[in-house]
Design a protein around this motif. Structure first.
Motif, mmCIF file in Angstrom:
data_model
loop_
_atom_site.group_PDB
_atom_site.id
_atom_site.type_symbol
_atom_site.label_atom_id
_atom_site.label_comp_id
_atom_site.label_asym_id
_atom_site.label_seq_id
_atom_site.Cartn_x
_atom_site.Cartn_y
_atom_site.Cartn_z
ATOM 1 N N SER A 301 14.252 38.426 16.435
ATOM 2 C CA SER A 301 13.740 37.131 15.976
ATOM 3 C C SER A 301 14.432 36.682 14.697
ATOM 4 O O SER A 301 14.933 35.568 14.607
ATOM 5 N N ALA A 302 14.484 37.562 13.691
ATOM 6 C CA ALA A 302 15.037 37.186 12.388
ATOM 7 C C ALA A 302 16.555 37.149 12.386
ATOM 8 O O ALA A 302 17.162 36.444 11.579
ATOM 9 N N GLY A 303 17.212 37.892 13.279
ATOM 10 C CA GLY A 303 18.661 37.990 13.245
ATOM 11 C C GLY A 303 19.103 38.726 11.994
ATOM 12 O O GLY A 303 18.458 39.685 11.547
ATOM 13 N N LEU A 304 20.218 38.276 11.393
ATOM 14 C CA LEU A 304 20.638 38.836 10.102
ATOM 15 C C LEU A 304 19.767 38.215 9.017
ATOM 16 O O LEU A 304 19.642 36.991 8.951
ATOM 17 N N TRP A 305 19.187 39.061 8.170
ATOM 18 C CA TRP A 305 18.321 38.499 7.143
ATOM 19 C C TRP A 305 18.269 39.395 5.920
ATOM 20 O O TRP A 305 18.738 40.545 5.961
ATOM 21 N N ALA A 306 17.732 38.839 4.853
ATOM 22 C CA ALA A 306 17.643 39.574 3.595
ATOM 23 C C ALA A 306 16.445 39.076 2.811
ATOM 24 O O ALA A 306 15.926 37.978 3.041
#
Length: 375
Positions: A301-306
């Motif tokens: 859902s978030a994919g690449l995230w930080a």
């Protein structure tokens, strides 16, 4: 990035820059570029709000369709069970050679007591069967109504998704054009700053030469001395964006667009817990405040995230990134580039940063007012 068409206006502007008077043509073309950028930004803002409404409608229709499908499944099972039960009774009675008329059973029996008992039992079965028949009919009518509504619902979902796809395509075209105009304006701004710096440097050199000449004239009996005038320092920059007086920077570079969709329905029964900032693929993503850039494990859902763990004690979540431009655990300053915009996770086709604000690292609150203040 999708390719986009070159509009006649741009060709006219480039021609004016080449063949017209340099200063006046440049000023006129920049005015036209700024005007077009403002028009596109207005369209982007309207389309972004419309896309949010369509996504909410798709989620609402999808949730209702799931409920109708569940209800239709339960009714279909109930109808099948009633029908199978009635068929089993008919088969059993046929095998026993029974009739369904209590009076006939009573009159054809040799033992009056047994005949009465059988007739009463059969009467109860007949009454029960009539109730089952009524239940079966009611369930069949409800099932037909639910299936009709479900078919309508599916058509509405398809129409809403078609609207969603059209809005996404429109946004992509306008974002690409807005990015082109933004690059043009930024290049012109850099050139303006370069010319201004050159004028300041030349003015400083003239002032130094005049001071030297005045000093030589006042000391005509002394040997002439050379003096190097002061030079202005060149500007610094690169990999950063402006920071407001509050110490915050807009988390996504221009062009971008966003609207207040806090709490709007989303697929899977979720509600929207942030603000989607739409921008072209690869647009720089910045630290909204100073803090630590904490890269999280990618998810479907978030994919690449930080998570930006801000020095102010708050957490700022960045989802659907295309790439990170700083390492995990890096200390970053407000306005420093940390990533690029993308559509990873469940954001395929609509590049944007899903931005969340978690005061004190707790539950999310609506980040829209904060973004409006700094973007």
């Amino acid at each position: 990035m999708r390719s986009h068409r070159h509009v006649p206006l741009l060709a006219a502007l480039l021609t004016a820059l080449v063949v017209g008077p340099a200063l006046s043509s440049s000023a006129q073309s920049l005015q036209e570029v700024r005007a077009e950028r403002e028009q596109i930004q207005s369209r982007l803002d309207r389309a972004t709000a419309a896309l949010g409404a369509v996504e909410e409608r798709v989620a609402t229709l999808g949730a209702e369709a799931e409920r109708l499908e569940s209800e239709a499944g339960s009714l279909a099972i109930a109808v099948d069970e009633l029908r199978e039960g009635m068929q089993a009774q008919v088969v059993a009675l046929f095998k026993r050679g029974s009739v369904r008329d209590p009076l006939t059973v009573f009159l054809t029996s040799d033992d009056p007591n047994e005949a009465l008992l059988r007739a009463q039992t059969l009467e109860r079965l007949v009454v029960a069967d009539l109730g089952e028949v009524e239940s079966l009919g009611a369930d069949r009518r409800r099932l037909a109504a639910v299936e009709t509504r479900l078919a309508e619902q599916r058509r509405e979902v398809e129409a809403a998704r078609a609207d969603q796809a059209e809005l996404q395509a429109t946004l992509q075209r306008d974002l690409a054009r807005a990015a082109e105009l933004q690059r043009r304006l930024e290049a012109e701004e850099r050139e303006r700053q370069r010319r201004e710096e050159q004028r300041r440097r030349e003015a400083a050199e003239r002032a130094a030469a005049e001071r030297d000449a005045a000093a030589r004239a006042s000391r005509s009996d002394a040997p002439a001395s050379s003096s190097s005038g002061p030079t202005a320092r060149s500007g610094s920059g690169g990999g950063s964006t402006a920071v407001s007086s509050s110490g915050k920077a807009c988390p996504v570079g221009r062009p971008h667009s966003f609207s207040d969709t806090w709490g709007a329905p989303r697929s899977g029964g979720r509600s929207h817990r942030g603000t989607d900032i739409l921008a072209p693929y690869g647009t720089p993503v910045y630290a909204i405040v100073s803090g630590t850039w904490s890269i999280q494990s990618p998810g479907p859902s978030a994919g690449l995230w930080a998570i930006l763990r801000g020095s102010d004690g708050n957490q700022y979540w960045y989802l659907h990134l295309q790439s990170h431009t700083v390492s995990n655990g890096a200390r970053v300053s407000a306005g420093q580039q940390t990533a690029t915009n993308g559509d990873t996770g469940n954001a395929r086709g609509t590049p944007h940063v899903h931005f969340e604000l978690h005061p004190g690292g707790g539950s999310a609150i609506n980040p829209y007012p904060t973004l409006r203040a700094v973007c």
